[in-house]
Design an enzyme around this catalytic site. Structure first.
Site, PDB file in Angstrom:
ATOM      1  CG  ASP A 336      -2.009   1.016   1.216  1.00 20.35           C
ATOM      2  OD1 ASP A 336      -2.688   1.154   2.243  1.00 20.35           O
ATOM      3  OD2 ASP A 336      -2.202   1.692   0.194  1.00 20.35           O
ATOM      4  CG  HIS A 337       1.208   4.255  -2.684  1.00 17.37           C
ATOM      5  ND1 HIS A 337       0.439   4.129  -3.818  1.00 17.37           N
ATOM      6  CD2 HIS A 337       2.474   4.006  -3.078  1.00 17.37           C
ATOM      7  CE1 HIS A 337       1.203   3.824  -4.850  1.00 17.37           C
ATOM      8  NE2 HIS A 337       2.442   3.739  -4.424  1.00 17.37           N
ATOM      9  CE1 TYR A 428      -8.011   5.773   3.146  1.00 21.34           C
ATOM     10  CE2 TYR A 428      -8.917   7.376   1.597  1.00 21.34           C
ATOM     11  CZ  TYR A 428      -8.681   6.973   2.902  1.00 21.34           C
ATOM     12  OH  TYR A 428      -9.094   7.754   3.950  1.00 21.34           O
ATOM     13  CG  HIS A 429      -3.100   3.924  -3.735  1.00 13.72           C
ATOM     14  ND1 HIS A 429      -2.160   4.918  -3.953  1.00 13.72           N
ATOM     15  CD2 HIS A 429      -4.291   4.460  -4.108  1.00 13.72           C
ATOM     16  CE1 HIS A 429      -2.757   5.992  -4.432  1.00 13.72           C
ATOM     17  NE2 HIS A 429      -4.050   5.738  -4.528  1.00 13.72           N
ATOM     18  N   PRO A 430      -4.369  -0.471  -1.756  1.00  9.73           N
ATOM     19  CG  PRO A 430      -6.329  -1.589  -1.152  1.00  9.73           C
ATOM     20  CD  PRO A 430      -5.760  -0.214  -1.329  1.00  9.73           C
TER      21      PRO A 430
END
Length: 512
Positions: A336-337, A428-430
């Site tokens: 994630d980020h 919110y980048h899984p």
């Protein structure tokens, strides 16, 4: 005035961590319900999100395909009409969508030890367009080196030369076609145009601090500061539902269902033959003569694989799920980020904060970190100091007030590290939970053709198959993945653009 600095963290999520504790209700009741038999299709696509809408649009271009698209959420238009849901399609309503469980899975992570044990919110789209209907509409592809790394990690044929043509194929950039931009694809992309004095001053300050100005963050030189591209067209959000799904809905080759919760993939031995799903409280089955394609995203795709008996055999047996294929990488390798906000007061009454109260936060500057390699805290410490350096430049002097966050009293390494642990949050980048790689890789879930290893007629096409997270927002690369996968599924030769020039700094010392 606000500045976002985002780094990214890489980790592993056990299959019964965040994926297991937040499953939608009703799964355990399925065994007692008698399924009704549905139709047969050539392909069943699970999930009408950033990837699923692309697949639905591209696969149904062929008259010999009959595609069923299943989405757990609603349409992105008002019921019984073609009018768009204003909250989804109005860019300024971003935050409202992120908090609305009608369009959002509203997941949460497990407590994060490196972030003071905090539980992070994880919105995921549950509507036509998926997360492309909820996201911040930033169109950033990631660096060319990200895709070179994918190739080295076992995703053969996914290097930059093989990915760039699919970015172009998807895109209709308002500035027209070029070596790095597409001009006639379905996805409308526009360039930021703000003439706000704070925006201009911020870019000037970045150059005064020694950073380059880049004309195109998705072009020859991604490094530097400049204007971002956006998936906005004529003032409206341009999701993959707008770009790919709506134009395909009138085709006889496509059936698109909403409010359908897919509970498992159906197998005959190790061959996927269809899916079972719940709609209006009733259990149904749909069959695929060719393939089942999972496009549920980095959380729901590995979840559905495990519910269907594909995953770590020991974990599945403990939960009473019959094992179809032992594939220990399912649900692992989560990446994630991570982002953090540095806030500076503005002395002039010209900020966008008061003019856009529904957004609550005005996001101006953006810098991406793309190291792994457990050095997150050290990287974020540098971010805080580099951001302060930019804010201290002459161009921002007329507007510069006191530092609001973390505050001028936070100076030592220990104090900055504590601030990062207390305030950093998911972007919110899984991704990467169904890693693409070679069959010899024990943690690989799909091969470079997006086929699930160890079974037949089953693919995963979404952000979960990234071998490692790219150094940019995930919507653009997820769309590219689906465009490339559509050609693979159709049996078309891969597009290739050899020897595309990419900027490289002369020395590491010149790369800020």
């Amino acid at each position: 005035m606000w500045c976002i600095l985002r780094g990214w963290r890489r980790g592993s999520l056990g299959p019964w961590g965040a994926l297991g504790q937040h499953w939608p209700r009703g799964i355990r009741a399925l065994a007692s319900e008698r399924p009704r038999i549905g139709g047969e299709y050539s392909h069943v696509v699970v999930g009408a999100g950033s990837a699923g809408c692309v697949l639905a649009g591209r696969l149904t271009e062929d008259p010999d395909k009959r595609v069923l698209l299943l989405e757990a959420g609603p349409k992105d238009v008002f019921a019984g009409s073609k009018r768009l849901l204003w909250k989804i399609h109005m860019p300024a309503a971003l935050v409202a969508n992120l908090c609305d469980d009608r369009y959002n899975w509203c997941y949460h992570t497990e407590p994060q030890p490196g972030l003071d044990g905090r539980v992070l919110y994880w919105p995921r789209g549950r509507v036509w367009g998926g997360s492309s209907s909820l996201n911040a509409m930033v169109y950033i592809r990631g660096h060319a080196e990200d895709y070179e790394r994918w190739q080295r990690e076992g995703a053969a044929g996914w290097d930059y030369a093989h990915c760039l043509p699919y970015f172009r194929k998807a895109q209709a950039h308002e500035l027209g076609a070029g070596r790095y931009r597409g001009g006639d694809g379905p996805l409308r992309v526009s360039r930021g145009k703000s003439g706000h004095p704070l925006h201009r001053a911020f870019l000037e300050a970045a150059q005064e601090a020694g950073y380059p100005l880049t004309e195109d963050m998705n072009g020859f030189q991604q490094e530097g500061f400049g204007w971002m591209d956006m998936t906005i067209h004529e003032g409206k959000r341009w999701s993959t539902a707008c770009a790919y799904l709506h134009p395909a809905l009138s085709r006889p080759t496509l059936t698109a269902e909403t409010q359908t919760f897919v509970s498992r993939v159906l197998f005959e031995g190790t061959r996927a033959v269809g899916v079972e799903y719940i709609k209006n409280g009733q259990s149904h089955r749909a069959f695929a003569s060719k393939e089942v394609i999972l496009s549920g995203g980095a959380i729901n795709s590995p979840q559905l694989l495990m519910l269907s008996g594909v995953g770590n055999a020991d974990d599945l047996k403990q939960l009473g799920i019959p094992v179809v294929c032992h594939l220990p990488g399912v649900g692992q390798n989560l990446q994630d980020h991570l982002e953090i906000y540095i806030q500076q007061a503005c002395t002039a009454p010209i900020t966008l904060h008061s003019a856009q109260k529904p957004l609550r936060k005005v996001r101006i500057g953006l810098e991406w970190l793309w190291k792994f390699t457990e050095t997150d805290i050290d990287d974020f410490r540098r971010c805080v100091r580099l951001t302060r350096e930019i804010f201290a430049q002459k161009a921002l002097a007329p507007f510069r007030g006191k530092e609001l966050q973390p505050g001028s009293h936070v100076q030592s390494d220990k104090e900055i590290d504590a601030f990062v642990r207390a305030k950093a949050d998911s972007a919110y980048h899984p991704s990467c939970t169904c890693k693409m790689g070679q069959p010899s890789d024990p943690m690989a879930v799909v091969d470079p053709q997006t086929r699930v290893l160890g079974v037949e007629n089953l693919r995963v096409v979404d952000a979960s198959i990234m071998p490692s997270v790219v150094s940019g927002n995930l919507n653009a690369p997820t769309i590219m993945i689906a465009e490339k996968a559509a050609d693979i599924i159709k049996g078309r030769p891969a597009l290739w653009d050899e020897a595309v020039p990419v900027y490289k700094p002369r020395t590491l010392a010149t790369q800020r």
